[in-house]
Design a protein around this motif. Sequence first.
Motif, short mmCIF file in Angstrom:
data_model
loop_
_atom_site.label_atom_id
_atom_site.label_comp_id
_atom_site.label_asym_id
_atom_site.label_seq_id
_atom_site.Cartn_x
_atom_site.Cartn_y
_atom_site.Cartn_z
N THR A 251 15.94 -42.45 -1.17
CA THR A 251 17.17 -43.13 -1.57
C THR A 251 18.41 -42.52 -0.97
N ALA A 252 18.34 -41.27 -0.62
CA ALA A 252 19.50 -40.62 0.01
C ALA A 252 18.98 -39.64 1.04
N VAL A 253 19.81 -39.33 1.98
CA VAL A 253 19.44 -38.39 3.02
C VAL A 253 20.26 -37.12 2.86
N ALA A 254 19.81 -36.08 3.52
CA ALA A 254 20.57 -34.83 3.45
C ALA A 254 21.95 -35.05 4.01
N PRO A 255 22.97 -34.67 3.30
CA PRO A 255 24.33 -34.93 3.78
C PRO A 255 24.65 -34.15 5.05
N LEU B 84 25.61 -41.59 1.42
CA LEU B 84 24.20 -41.37 1.75
C LEU B 84 24.01 -40.21 2.71
N GLY B 85 25.10 -39.69 3.24
CA GLY B 85 25.00 -38.59 4.18
C GLY B 85 24.80 -39.03 5.62
N LEU B 86 24.92 -40.33 5.89
CA LEU B 86 24.77 -40.82 7.26
C LEU B 86 26.01 -40.51 8.09
N ALA C 294 18.84 -42.53 9.33
CA ALA C 294 19.10 -41.09 9.16
C ALA C 294 18.30 -40.29 10.20
N GLU C 295 17.04 -40.67 10.39
CA GLU C 295 16.22 -39.98 11.40
C GLU C 295 16.79 -40.20 12.80
N LEU C 296 17.16 -41.44 13.09
CA LEU C 296 17.71 -41.75 14.42
C LEU C 296 19.02 -41.01 14.67
N LEU C 297 19.87 -40.95 13.66
CA LEU C 297 21.13 -40.21 13.80
C LEU C 297 20.87 -38.73 14.08
#
Length: 166
Positions: free
Chosen positions: A12-16, A57-59, A98-101
């Motif tokens: 639900t959220a990614v590491a900021p 979301l940390g994106l 998030a992975e792509l970023l």
Amino acid sequence: MSAPAPRPPAVTAVAPVPRRTPSAGARPAPSGRPLTIGEAARSAGISPRMVRHYESLGLLATVGRTDSGYRQYTETDVHTLHFIRRSRDLGFSMEEIAELLALWHDRSRASSQVKRIAQTHIDDLSERIASMQAMQRSLQTLVSCCKGNDRPDCPILDDLAKPAAG
């Protein structure tokens, strides 16, 4: 047809992304001054609400703020927002984005990692398309069986009222 590959669990959220200020190496906006959230959103073709959502979301890195608390966005932030928007336009999930970023920012990455994410997304899209085409065929069959006249009998409703197979 083979069984689909298992998907990773939803996140639900990614590491900021760490907080940074414009003086921490980020380029200023093309005008040479920081942008407001509205200006950054407009430039990226999204709403200010989505900018805040992506940041939560940390994106998007936590941006610098004025003394009165207003967010200040840089050219780099807007570029990241464009990346996120384009990724969303292609249907990537927030977790995939998030992975792509992270890979986009990692200059030592292997392109095979990016390709794996994209191929997994293509496979998922193919499954969803096949499922929707099956739904379309079922509905077309039901519609062709319905006379569409003034009588109350309707094979579409009869089929919808059937207990689920399983």
